[in-house]
Design a protein around this motif. Sequence first.
Motif, PDB file in Angstrom:
ATOM      1  N   ASN A   1       0.774  -1.109  -0.010  1.00  0.00           N
ATOM      2  CA  ASN A   1       0.051   0.078  -0.013  1.00  0.00           C
ATOM      3  C   ASN A   1       0.955   1.173   0.152  1.00  0.00           C
ATOM      4  O   ASN A   1       1.866   1.563   0.699  1.00  0.00           O
ATOM      5  CB  ASN A   1      -0.811  -0.075   1.402  1.00  0.00           C
ATOM      6  CG  ASN A   1      -2.022   0.736   1.190  1.00  0.00           C
ATOM      7  OD1 ASN A   1      -2.187   1.656   0.318  1.00  0.00           O
ATOM      8  ND2 ASN A   1      -3.258   0.671   1.809  1.00  0.00           N
TER       9      ASN A   1
ATOM     10  N   PRO B   1      -8.569   0.399   1.775  1.00  0.00           N
ATOM     11  CA  PRO B   1      -8.416   0.924   0.447  1.00  0.00           C
ATOM     12  C   PRO B   1      -6.852   0.703   0.113  1.00  0.00           C
ATOM     13  O   PRO B   1      -5.937   1.097   0.932  1.00  0.00           O
ATOM     14  CB  PRO B   1      -9.196   2.222   0.192  1.00  0.00           C
ATOM     15  CG  PRO B   1     -10.053   2.256   1.360  1.00  0.00           C
ATOM     16  CD  PRO B   1      -9.493   1.598   2.528  1.00  0.00           C
TER      17      PRO B   1
ATOM     18  N   HIS C   1     -15.156  -5.410   4.190  1.00  0.00           N
ATOM     19  CA  HIS C   1     -14.654  -4.391   3.651  1.00  0.00           C
ATOM     20  C   HIS C   1     -13.028  -4.082   3.953  1.00  0.00           C
ATOM     21  O   HIS C   1     -12.955  -3.816   5.152  1.00  0.00           O
ATOM     22  CB  HIS C   1     -15.489  -2.906   3.852  1.00  0.00           C
ATOM     23  CG  HIS C   1     -17.021  -3.148   3.364  1.00  0.00           C
ATOM     24  ND1 HIS C   1     -17.177  -2.748   2.155  1.00  0.00           N
ATOM     25  CD2 HIS C   1     -17.991  -3.441   4.061  1.00  0.00           C
ATOM     26  CE1 HIS C   1     -18.563  -2.756   1.911  1.00  0.00           C
ATOM     27  NE2 HIS C   1     -18.886  -3.401   3.107  1.00  0.00           N
TER      28      HIS C   1
ATOM     29  N   GLU D   1     -10.395  -0.306  -3.965  1.00  0.00           N
ATOM     30  CA  GLU D   1     -11.036  -1.253  -3.145  1.00  0.00           C
ATOM     31  C   GLU D   1     -11.896  -2.301  -3.766  1.00  0.00           C
ATOM     32  O   GLU D   1     -12.414  -2.170  -4.786  1.00  0.00           O
ATOM     33  CB  GLU D   1     -12.057  -0.372  -2.226  1.00  0.00           C
ATOM     34  CG  GLU D   1     -12.887  -0.814  -1.138  1.00  0.00           C
ATOM     35  CD  GLU D   1     -13.755  -0.134  -0.370  1.00  0.00           C
ATOM     36  OE1 GLU D   1     -14.108  -0.708   0.562  1.00  0.00           O
ATOM     37  OE2 GLU D   1     -13.836   1.037  -0.773  1.00  0.00           O
TER      38      GLU D   1
ATOM     39  N   VAL E   1     -12.643  -4.324  -8.560  1.00  0.00           N
ATOM     40  CA  VAL E   1     -12.021  -3.120  -7.736  1.00  0.00           C
ATOM     41  C   VAL E   1     -12.563  -1.881  -8.271  1.00  0.00           C
ATOM     42  O   VAL E   1     -12.844  -1.729  -9.506  1.00  0.00           O
ATOM     43  CB  VAL E   1     -10.710  -3.238  -7.772  1.00  0.00           C
ATOM     44  CG1 VAL E   1     -10.249  -4.505  -7.324  1.00  0.00           C
ATOM     45  CG2 VAL E   1      -9.987  -3.378  -9.440  1.00  0.00           C
TER      46      VAL E   1
ATOM     47  N   THR F   1      -6.471   4.901  -5.607  1.00  0.00           N
ATOM     48  CA  THR F   1      -7.085   4.388  -4.485  1.00  0.00           C
ATOM     49  C   THR F   1      -8.085   3.315  -5.077  1.00  0.00           C
ATOM     50  O   THR F   1      -8.958   3.569  -5.907  1.00  0.00           O
ATOM     51  CB  THR F   1      -7.618   5.132  -3.545  1.00  0.00           C
ATOM     52  OG1 THR F   1      -6.676   6.369  -3.197  1.00  0.00           O
ATOM     53  CG2 THR F   1      -8.079   4.370  -2.597  1.00  0.00           C
TER      54      THR F   1
ATOM     55  N   GLU G   1     -10.940   5.689  -7.040  1.00  0.00           N
ATOM     56  CA  GLU G   1     -11.613   6.847  -6.242  1.00  0.00           C
ATOM     57  C   GLU G   1     -12.487   7.759  -7.211  1.00  0.00           C
ATOM     58  O   GLU G   1     -13.076   8.557  -6.660  1.00  0.00           O
ATOM     59  CB  GLU G   1     -10.052   7.600  -5.902  1.00  0.00           C
ATOM     60  CG  GLU G   1      -9.537   8.526  -6.865  1.00  0.00           C
ATOM     61  CD  GLU G   1      -8.456   7.611  -8.019  1.00  0.00           C
ATOM     62  OE1 GLU G   1      -8.218   8.000  -8.957  1.00  0.00           O
ATOM     63  OE2 GLU G   1      -8.412   6.506  -7.563  1.00  0.00           O
TER      64      GLU G   1
END
Length: 523
Positions: free
Chosen positions: A395, A481, A478, A464, A430, A462, A433
């Motif tokens: 990350n 991110p 969850h 997720e 995925v 970013t 942002e």
Amino acid sequence: MLLKRVLMVTVVLTALVLTSFVITPSKRSEAKTGGPDSYGYRYIDSRDPEPKIPFIWIDATNGTDTGMNGDDTYVTINLPFSFPYYGKQYTRIYPSSNGLIGLEYATTQWWNRNIPTTSPRGILAVYWDDLWVYSSYGHKVYYMFGGTAPNRWVVIEWYHVCNLGYSGSSYEYTFEAILYESGLIVFSYYDTDTSASWYNNGASATVGINSPDGRTGVRYLYNSGTLKSGTTIMFSEKIIQIEDYSYELQEQEERVAYAMYKPYRFSVTVSSETYKNVESIHLTLGPGYEEVKVKWTFDGTSWNFQEEYDPFDFISLDPSRCTATHDAKHWTVHFYIYFTFNYPLEDYRGFSLIAWGKGAIPGMAGETAAYRVERNLEFVGNPVVVGEVNGELSNGDWVQGGEVVTFTGVKVVYEGTTLSPPNNAFSVSVVDERGNYYTDRTSSGREAKIDVLMPLERVDKTFEFVITDVPPDVQLTHFIPFTLRVDPMPPVSPTWFYIHAESYMDENTEYDNDPYVYLTWSS
């Protein structure tokens, strides 16, 4: 690996469907029933709880006014069909002001009696009480014919009638009888409430049917005061009997159906004098907000499966798997149903079955807490992000513009299990942002692998993991991110470089004992 067992719950009803019984593990309840008498007539009504027949009402006020007017009076109605009743055929009926229909002869008997009775004989006691019908008070008796042979009917409606000596809206009753060419008899009660409590809800009335010789019959009530508005009662000598039913679930102790995992089977076997008498079987899943209905119908030649009521797409019937077979007296019908991810997440829910046939009382069965639907999904594993240039990334790492980065390492299962939904039920994506989705539609949730091309611009991206093609509240897990820093113009390899002591302006040196090292290079 967690192994799931398939549960086949089979219930065999050894008694008539009209008798009460208990099914383990769930409770079973049914509408009020009565009979049979010595000829085989019986009744069933629309009282709660499920399973029950529906309330039936045909508005006859658009039909013919009989002109009945007065106390202890009657009219004659000639039928366009022959009505079978206790082995005899009738083409003429005699409705009276006192809520009776005479079949053998006209009767104005006002003093209600218990059933069976030989005085009068051959009557339908729709609401037998001392009533009067005066048009000046708005009282009416209507009739209307409908249907086509061999399914014709006549409805007789007593509209806003009152007990003798009473008038006004708070004392008025409205009720009706429907006689079918098949022999089925239906009594329905739109309003049985009166301000005179000693008459209220049939407190001084008789409801039932009486044989032509007066020796047998079926009584629904006699001066009991239990006939509520909105009630329908069916009488017949025929019955569609539910002999057994079964349903298939995924796990024995939990009684769980997993959303879109597979089509779950609900099966029922019904019987009649001949298989041709059976016209439809209705399966209701619910009840409550999530109530849905599917049905099987038979027109005498071919059969068909279809969804009957599902306004919120809670289920999906699979007609290609559904089957129906018969012998001389039985039908066995198999419904195959997917529960969708739209199905509400509730406690255990029940279901009911009702089988209809020609001129017959329907067979009914069901359970109150048969199953629950698991629709929650969760990720298992940990996200792994791999770049083309530098391999596995952390990350916040840098990546090059135009580089393909692969997101993997996770799969999707039903909450608390190792089971994954089928590929066509959902997708794994995925989302960046900016709200752009990159979706895996091939490996589904089992081993997600999603390739994302990095943009040719200096930007922090970013990402997720999300579960898509299902309602948002289905996803339970969850992850934090994952951010990647994109450099659109990565430097090329240097051809030489220098180490400097105190500043990059100092002379080149081979080492520096200061806490900082300054480098310059050239490509």
